[in-house]
Motif scaffolding. Sequence first.
Motif, PDB file in Angstrom:
ATOM      1  N   ASP A 140       0.889  -1.162   0.000  1.00  0.00           N
ATOM      2  CA  ASP A 140       0.000   0.000   0.000  1.00  0.00           C
ATOM      3  C   ASP A 140       0.930   1.215   0.000  1.00  0.00           C
ATOM      4  O   ASP A 140       1.787   1.340   0.868  1.00  0.00           O
ATOM      5  N   PHE A 141       0.747   2.067  -0.987  1.00  0.00           N
ATOM      6  CA  PHE A 141       1.736   3.130  -1.224  1.00  0.00           C
ATOM      7  C   PHE A 141       1.408   4.441  -0.532  1.00  0.00           C
ATOM      8  O   PHE A 141       1.917   5.491  -0.930  1.00  0.00           O
ATOM      9  N   TYR A 142       0.583   4.404   0.538  1.00  0.00           N
ATOM     10  CA  TYR A 142       0.269   5.689   1.185  1.00  0.00           C
ATOM     11  C   TYR A 142       1.506   6.451   1.677  1.00  0.00           C
ATOM     12  O   TYR A 142       1.478   7.677   1.712  1.00  0.00           O
ATOM     13  N   PRO A 143       2.626   5.788   2.029  1.00  0.00           N
ATOM     14  CA  PRO A 143       3.774   6.601   2.467  1.00  0.00           C
ATOM     15  C   PRO A 143       4.280   7.567   1.394  1.00  0.00           C
ATOM     16  O   PRO A 143       4.913   8.581   1.730  1.00  0.00           O
ATOM     17  N   THR A 158       3.259  10.095 -10.148  1.00  0.00           N
ATOM     18  CA  THR A 158       3.209   9.711 -11.563  1.00  0.00           C
ATOM     19  C   THR A 158       3.393   8.204 -11.706  1.00  0.00           C
ATOM     20  O   THR A 158       2.729   7.555 -12.526  1.00  0.00           O
ATOM     21  N   PHE A 159       4.286   7.641 -10.900  1.00  0.00           N
ATOM     22  CA  PHE A 159       4.545   6.197 -10.933  1.00  0.00           C
ATOM     23  C   PHE A 159       3.248   5.424 -10.641  1.00  0.00           C
ATOM     24  O   PHE A 159       2.901   4.472 -11.346  1.00  0.00           O
ATOM     25  N   ILE A 160       2.527   5.873  -9.627  1.00  0.00           N
ATOM     26  CA  ILE A 160       1.297   5.175  -9.240  1.00  0.00           C
ATOM     27  C   ILE A 160       0.227   5.310 -10.341  1.00  0.00           C
ATOM     28  O   ILE A 160      -0.466   4.336 -10.675  1.00  0.00           O
ATOM     29  N   ASP A 169      -2.732  -1.962  -8.939  1.00  0.00           N
ATOM     30  CA  ASP A 169      -3.338  -1.204  -7.848  1.00  0.00           C
ATOM     31  C   ASP A 169      -2.348  -1.145  -6.689  1.00  0.00           C
ATOM     32  O   ASP A 169      -2.207  -2.107  -5.931  1.00  0.00           O
ATOM     33  N   PHE A 170      -1.666  -0.010  -6.554  1.00  0.00           N
ATOM     34  CA  PHE A 170      -0.683   0.118  -5.489  1.00  0.00           C
ATOM     35  C   PHE A 170      -1.319   0.520  -4.153  1.00  0.00           C
ATOM     36  O   PHE A 170      -0.602   0.791  -3.193  1.00  0.00           O
ATOM     37  N   GLU A 221       5.556   6.583 -21.437  1.00  0.00           N
ATOM     38  CA  GLU A 221       4.111   6.482 -21.176  1.00  0.00           C
ATOM     39  C   GLU A 221       3.668   7.412 -20.051  1.00  0.00           C
ATOM     40  O   GLU A 221       2.512   7.832 -20.013  1.00  0.00           O
ATOM     41  N   GLY A 222       4.599   7.713 -19.103  1.00  0.00           N
ATOM     42  CA  GLY A 222       4.208   8.507 -17.938  1.00  0.00           C
ATOM     43  C   GLY A 222       4.698   9.942 -17.982  1.00  0.00           C
ATOM     44  O   GLY A 222       4.326  10.747 -17.123  1.00  0.00           O
TER      45      GLY A 222
END
Length: 257
Positions: A140-143, A158-160, A169-170, A221-222
């Motif tokens: 979970d990428f909340y940090p 941008t990565f997410i 789904d991070f 792409e990003g």
Amino acid sequence: MPEYVWQHDLKGERHRLRLMSDLLDPSSRFHLLRTGVTTGWRCLEIGAGNGSLSQWLAQRVGPAGHVIATDIRTDLMEGIAGGNLDVRQFDVVHDERPGAPYDLIAIRALLHHLPERRAVVTKMARWLKPGGWLFIQEPDFYPTWTVEPPSQKHLWETFIQWAATHHIDFYVGRKIPAWLQTEGLLDISSEGHAILYNGGSAFAQWWDCGIREVADKLQSEGGVSQATLDELFTLYRDPTYWTTTIAFTVTIAHSPT
Ligand SMILES: C[S@@+](CC[C@H](N)C(=O)[O-])C[C@H]1O[C@@H](n2cnc3c(N)ncnc32)[C@H](O)[C@@H]1O
């Protein structure tokens, strides 16, 4: 069917998965022990990568038990099968249960990649013996919301977003307990563990590797600039730079007896 992004034949992937095993196995083992896994249990690992967790499980369950380590690509598990440990090519999205019901099914760092993640959870819950345990460890990428400097925070945002265009789904970690509840599993416990790491650490190397593997795609792409990527690679070699970008949630629960 969307393609799995971090393919095993990417340069550095074997090393990245080895770092991942070294970094995550201690916490995985700690939580696996909380299921009571012991002598004689039949276990299944899904998306086992290099099989480090399955090898540990095979020792844990002993000759009276059995472990099947599965992955769509088994090339990183060459030579580990034997005794009570089988290695099997297996696609959790499309294949049916490999073998009889299980005392324990473990999956780590795979659900976030699968567009069919919710249906896969239903499948796994059905593959358990009565009273059998499910172990799910996912990011979970909340940090990333706290990353500094702002240029690096923007890179992670941008990565997410880029990952989401590949159906990744991070933020899946937080969703799993409710899914297990809907599946009727019991004694659900779930906790997240956010890792703080500095440049040069094994966690920084793991990210350096993972970002380099997709750097071309992130740019084309990003829209990420080479300068922002270079800044990350520089910071990730600097031992005075501390950051946090990822938490791993571990959720365990068992089926009714
Ligand atoms: C990020 S790696 C994690 C490996 C290992 N679980 C770990 O935590 O070290 C994800 C693994 O899932 C595998 N995988 C991808 N799609 C899969 C699918 N549909 N069924 C089974 N395994 C899959 C990949 O080949 C890869 O080895």
